[in-house]
Design an enzyme around this catalytic site. Sequence first.
Site, short mmCIF file in Angstrom:
data_model
loop_
_atom_site.label_atom_id
_atom_site.label_comp_id
_atom_site.label_asym_id
_atom_site.label_seq_id
_atom_site.Cartn_x
_atom_site.Cartn_y
_atom_site.Cartn_z
N LYS A 48 0.83 -1.34 -0.05
CA LYS A 48 -0.01 -0.01 -0.08
C LYS A 48 1.00 1.26 0.06
O LYS A 48 0.54 2.32 -0.66
CB LYS A 48 -0.80 0.03 1.25
CG LYS A 48 -1.93 -1.20 1.26
CD LYS A 48 -2.69 -1.72 -0.02
CE LYS A 48 -3.42 -3.01 -0.13
NZ LYS A 48 -3.79 -3.36 -1.41
N HIS B 120 -15.88 -3.60 6.61
CA HIS B 120 -15.10 -3.70 5.43
C HIS B 120 -15.66 -4.93 4.50
O HIS B 120 -15.19 -5.37 3.62
CB HIS B 120 -13.58 -3.98 5.77
CG HIS B 120 -12.90 -3.02 6.65
ND1 HIS B 120 -12.46 -1.76 6.19
CD2 HIS B 120 -12.49 -3.08 7.70
CE1 HIS B 120 -12.22 -1.06 7.06
NE2 HIS B 120 -11.98 -1.65 8.20
N ARG C 21 -8.13 -7.56 -9.28
CA ARG C 21 -8.90 -8.72 -9.88
C ARG C 21 -10.41 -8.01 -10.20
O ARG C 21 -10.52 -6.81 -9.98
CB ARG C 21 -9.01 -9.36 -8.64
CG ARG C 21 -9.84 -8.60 -7.30
CD ARG C 21 -10.29 -9.53 -6.20
NE ARG C 21 -11.23 -8.77 -5.34
CZ ARG C 21 -10.75 -8.10 -4.42
NH1 ARG C 21 -9.56 -7.84 -4.24
NH2 ARG C 21 -11.79 -7.46 -3.93
N GLU D 273 -1.77 8.71 7.49
CA GLU D 273 -2.50 9.67 6.59
C GLU D 273 -3.33 10.52 7.52
O GLU D 273 -3.87 10.28 8.61
CB GLU D 273 -3.44 8.94 5.83
CG GLU D 273 -2.86 8.27 4.64
CD GLU D 273 -3.75 7.32 3.76
OE1 GLU D 273 -4.93 7.33 3.80
OE2 GLU D 273 -3.14 6.58 2.72
C1 MV4 Z 1 -8.98 5.71 5.26
C2 MV4 Z 1 -10.37 6.12 5.89
C3 MV4 Z 1 -10.54 7.54 6.15
N1 MV4 Z 1 -9.19 8.32 6.05
N2 MV4 Z 1 -8.03 6.35 5.00
C4 MV4 Z 1 -10.24 1.25 5.31
C5 MV4 Z 1 -9.34 -0.11 4.60
C6 MV4 Z 1 -8.47 0.58 3.44
N3 MV4 Z 1 -9.09 -0.10 2.42
C7 MV4 Z 1 -8.42 2.01 3.67
N4 MV4 Z 1 -9.67 2.42 4.60
C8 MV4 Z 1 -10.00 3.40 5.13
N5 MV4 Z 1 -8.81 4.35 4.71
C9 MV4 Z 1 -8.13 7.61 5.52
N6 MV4 Z 1 -7.29 8.55 5.23
C10 MV4 Z 1 -11.41 5.16 6.30
C11 MV4 Z 1 -11.19 3.97 5.69
C12 MV4 Z 1 -12.23 3.02 6.01
C13 MV4 Z 1 -12.79 2.51 4.79
C14 MV4 Z 1 -12.65 2.59 3.65
C15 MV4 Z 1 -13.43 2.16 2.50
C16 MV4 Z 1 -14.58 1.40 2.70
C17 MV4 Z 1 -14.90 1.12 4.20
C18 MV4 Z 1 -14.11 1.68 5.01
C19 MV4 Z 1 -14.42 1.23 6.45
C20 MV4 Z 1 -13.75 1.86 7.49
C21 MV4 Z 1 -12.65 2.78 7.15
#
Ligand code: MV4
Length: 458
Positions: free
Chosen positions: A75, A194, A250, A159
């Site tokens: 990542k 998630h 994917r 972040e």
């Molecule tokens: C974030 C965020 C808020 N701010 N990054 C969750 C898993 C990974 N894919 C990244 N994720 C997140 N990153 C910043 N800077 C909130 C999440 C997040 C989230 C993102 C997409 C779909 C569902 C989520 C559930 C919780 C947190």
Amino acid sequence: MLEADEAHLIGPAPAAESYLRGDVLIEVARRSGAEAIHPGYGFLSERAEFARAVESAGLVFVGPSPETIAAMGDKAEARRRMAEAGVPIVPGSSDAVADGAAARRAAEALGFPVLLKAAAGGGGKGMRVARDPDEVERAFEAAEREARGAFGDGRIYLERFVERPRHIEIQVFGDAHGNVVHLGERECSVQRRHQKLIEEAPSPVLSAQEREAMGSAAVRAAAAVEYRGAGTVEFLYRDGEFYFLEMNTRLQVEHPVTELVTGLDLVDLQLRVASGEPLGFTQKDVCLKGHAIECRITSENPYGGFLPSTGTISHLEIPGGPGVRWDGGIQRGHEVTLHYDPLLAKLIVYGADRSQAIARMARALDELLVVGVDTSAPYLRTVMDEPDFARGDLSIQYVADHAALLERAPSDRELAAIALAGALLEEEHREHHRTPRIAGSDHNGMSPWRASGWPWRK
Ligand code: MV4
């Protein structure tokens, strides 16, 4: 197996002894005379080593190159490459931070709140929010431990934390000739821990200009890693701003909503591209029409913390009718175990616009009958009637923000008892008023055939 021409046993039910045995899969592919392996969307679909092993065996991996998978799997590395390609990323540290003190300094420079993320991560593992400098140091220790445990790699970066964003992702497609297009977005904000519950295309919020901006950023992201095949670029979206999150190399579970609004068959396109054919169309040929919604029907009890439910499917009625698609993996008599992911089927609807799609989904969920295991369906049905959902007012907090929907709806038996109580009360009322009911009368004004409000009865 039911629709396959041939089936080969890989191993027993536990995934580690079957679906994850890349070596056995390749051996079976060789033995059966297969020329390519489609990795699906779980298990080995994003393992660079598996893609490499497939290629080394002289077979075609239906997906991007092992190098592309590896680049996007890290990542922190993906973030660096995306920033270089001019894709907007959430402000943050560009490298892993060495310790708690370094994390504190980085957070103070960024501003609070911050999110600590595992460089090797994805799916939310090793993530910690911190709202002040002391919390950052504590969060660093916890995140590092969790990342080391989950990925064998404790590197952590920071972040800015984006609060209550939407999750909007862009479908991209590349071919072996350097062409890359995007196929519009999917809004996947309705999720829990998630796990996506509902996905739709297009997003109820994006303007045509925002779609174009996000789409071209996704194409830059894919082109930067010489993307081949189907991929998804995930973004956080809030107040007209969007930020790259990660890229999934994917085909995704929710691809049908994109198929319905673009008219393309994405699996067909994957196979064509994998065999070396060019995409055969350009960005200006892609047009979106109508609205599609997917509900994930899982064997989980929504009224018991979404605990997995097991049992034998003793009865199954699958919805149908215009604009209804069922991508299912179940049949009457099937046993649902804890060996795999709880996804039983995807119920997908298409409509001319979002409100027609919602109405069709509500009707299809009413028609669906799964007996033998608890499913997410009754919860999803209540979402279709929920006003914020109807307005498209979504965020990744939607499920938590609407906790009342997680309270058990009355069961069929309870509904029968309620109906019986109502009938008894009505009977008692009649006894007192004694209005005669004559055949051919208007049933005391209760007949739906005599209801007002139909446009053709003005
Ligand atoms: C974030 C965020 C808020 N701010 N990054 C969750 C898993 C990974 N894919 C990244 N994720 C997140 N990153 C910043 N800077 C909130 C999440 C997040 C989230 C993102 C997409 C779909 C569902 C989520 C559930 C919780 C947190």
